[in-house]
Motif scaffolding. Structure first.
Motif, short mmCIF file in Angstrom:
data_model
loop_
_atom_site.label_atom_id
_atom_site.label_comp_id
_atom_site.label_asym_id
_atom_site.label_seq_id
_atom_site.Cartn_x
_atom_site.Cartn_y
_atom_site.Cartn_z
N SER A 38 0.84 -1.20 0.00
CA SER A 38 0.00 0.00 0.00
C SER A 38 0.87 1.25 0.00
O SER A 38 1.95 1.29 0.59
CB SER A 38 -0.93 0.01 1.21
OG SER A 38 -0.18 -0.01 2.39
N THR A 39 0.38 2.27 -0.69
CA THR A 39 1.07 3.54 -0.77
C THR A 39 1.02 4.24 0.58
O THR A 39 -0.02 4.31 1.21
CB THR A 39 0.39 4.43 -1.84
OG1 THR A 39 0.45 3.75 -3.08
CG2 THR A 39 1.06 5.77 -1.95
N GLU A 40 2.16 4.77 1.02
CA GLU A 40 2.22 5.48 2.29
C GLU A 40 2.02 6.98 2.10
O GLU A 40 1.47 7.65 2.97
CB GLU A 40 3.55 5.21 2.98
CG GLU A 40 3.72 3.73 3.34
CD GLU A 40 5.08 3.42 3.91
OE1 GLU A 40 5.33 3.85 5.06
OE2 GLU A 40 5.88 2.78 3.22
N ILE A 41 2.48 7.51 0.96
CA ILE A 41 2.38 8.95 0.68
C ILE A 41 2.11 9.14 -0.80
O ILE A 41 2.74 8.50 -1.64
CB ILE A 41 3.69 9.68 1.06
CG1 ILE A 41 4.00 9.50 2.54
CG2 ILE A 41 3.62 11.15 0.69
CD1 ILE A 41 5.36 9.98 2.95
N SER A 42 1.20 10.05 -1.13
CA SER A 42 0.94 10.42 -2.53
C SER A 42 1.30 11.89 -2.73
O SER A 42 0.98 12.72 -1.89
CB SER A 42 -0.54 10.21 -2.87
OG SER A 42 -0.86 8.85 -2.81
N TYR A 63 9.63 11.13 3.63
CA TYR A 63 9.58 10.26 2.46
C TYR A 63 10.54 9.07 2.46
O TYR A 63 10.23 8.04 1.87
CB TYR A 63 9.89 11.08 1.19
CG TYR A 63 8.89 12.16 0.90
CD1 TYR A 63 7.64 11.87 0.40
CD2 TYR A 63 9.22 13.50 1.13
CE1 TYR A 63 6.72 12.87 0.14
CE2 TYR A 63 8.31 14.51 0.85
CZ TYR A 63 7.06 14.19 0.36
OH TYR A 63 6.16 15.18 0.09
N LYS A 66 9.94 5.03 2.34
CA LYS A 66 8.49 4.84 2.31
C LYS A 66 8.06 4.60 0.87
O LYS A 66 8.71 5.02 -0.08
CB LYS A 66 7.79 6.05 2.89
CG LYS A 66 8.13 6.26 4.35
CD LYS A 66 7.07 7.01 5.08
CE LYS A 66 7.37 7.01 6.55
NZ LYS A 66 7.93 8.23 7.04
N VAL A 68 6.09 5.62 -2.05
CA VAL A 68 5.57 6.92 -2.46
C VAL A 68 4.93 6.77 -3.85
O VAL A 68 5.51 6.19 -4.76
CB VAL A 68 6.69 7.97 -2.52
CG1 VAL A 68 6.15 9.32 -2.94
CG2 VAL A 68 7.39 8.08 -1.16
N LYS A 121 4.61 4.31 -8.54
CA LYS A 121 4.97 4.25 -7.13
C LYS A 121 6.25 3.46 -6.97
O LYS A 121 6.58 2.59 -7.77
CB LYS A 121 3.84 3.66 -6.28
CG LYS A 121 3.53 2.21 -6.45
CD LYS A 121 2.42 1.80 -5.47
CE LYS A 121 2.02 0.36 -5.67
NZ LYS A 121 1.02 -0.07 -4.70
#
Length: 141
Positions: A38-42, A63, A66, A68, A121
Motif C-alpha cells: 500500500s502507498t504510504e504517501i501520494s 519520504y 516509504k 511513495v 509508485k
C-alpha cells in the motif's frame, strides 16, 4: 602488534560494517512487492523535489524508505546498464525524480513519450540533486 596494524584492522572492520549495513538496506527494499504494497504517501514530482530542495532533513523524515506514489511529467526515459529509468520533471530544470523501474515494466516504459503525464509508485531512497525512487512500477497504464 604495532600501531599501524591496529589502525589498519580498525579501518577494515569499519569498512566491513559499513558494507554490511548498505547491503542490508538494499536487500530489505529490493524484496518489497510494490504491486501489493500500500502507498504510504501520494504527491506529485514538483512537490516532492521542492520538499527535498527546501529542507532535505525534513523531507527525509517524511519520504525516505516509504512507498511513495508520484504523479509527474516524463522528462526522459533511459535504458542504460540494463536499467530502465524514467526521469520526471521536478520543481526546476536542475532537479528531477529518478525512477528506477522494475524489470517487468520494460514494455510499458518503452511506450512512454516525453511530456506524457504518468503515475507510478516506488520506494524513496533520498536525494542526490534528484529524488531517487527504486523498484518503481507504473500505475493505471
Amino acid at each position: 602488534m604495532n600501531r599501524k596494524n591496529k589502525i589498519t584492522i580498525f579501518l577494515l572492520s569499519l569498512l566491513l560494517i559499513a558494507g554490511a549495513y548498505f547491503y542490508i538496506e538494499y536487500y530489505n527494499t529490493s524484496h518489497i512487492d510494490i504491486n501489493n504494497a500500500s502507498t504510504e504517501i501520494s504527491t506529485d514530482s514538483q512537490k516532492l523535489t521542492a520538499s527535498f530542495i527546501n529542507n532535505e532533513n525534513d523531507a527525509n523524515l517524511i519520504y525516505k524508505n516509504k512507498i511513495v506514489e508520484v504523479v509527474g511529467v516524463v522528462k526522459e526515459v533511459t535504458f542504460l546498464n540494463n536499467r530502465n529509468t524514467i526521469i520526471l520533471e521536478g520543481e526546476n530544470k536542475n532537479s528531477s525524480v529518478l525512477c528506477d523501474m522494475q524489470s517487468d515494466q520494460l514494455r510499458i516504459v518503452k511506450s512512454l513519450k516525453k511530456g506524457q503525464k504518468i503515475e507510478l509508485k516506488g520506494i524513496c531512497k533520498g536525494f542526490l540533486k534528484d529524488v531517487i525512487l527504486l523498484n518503481c512500477m507504473l500505475i493505471n497504464q
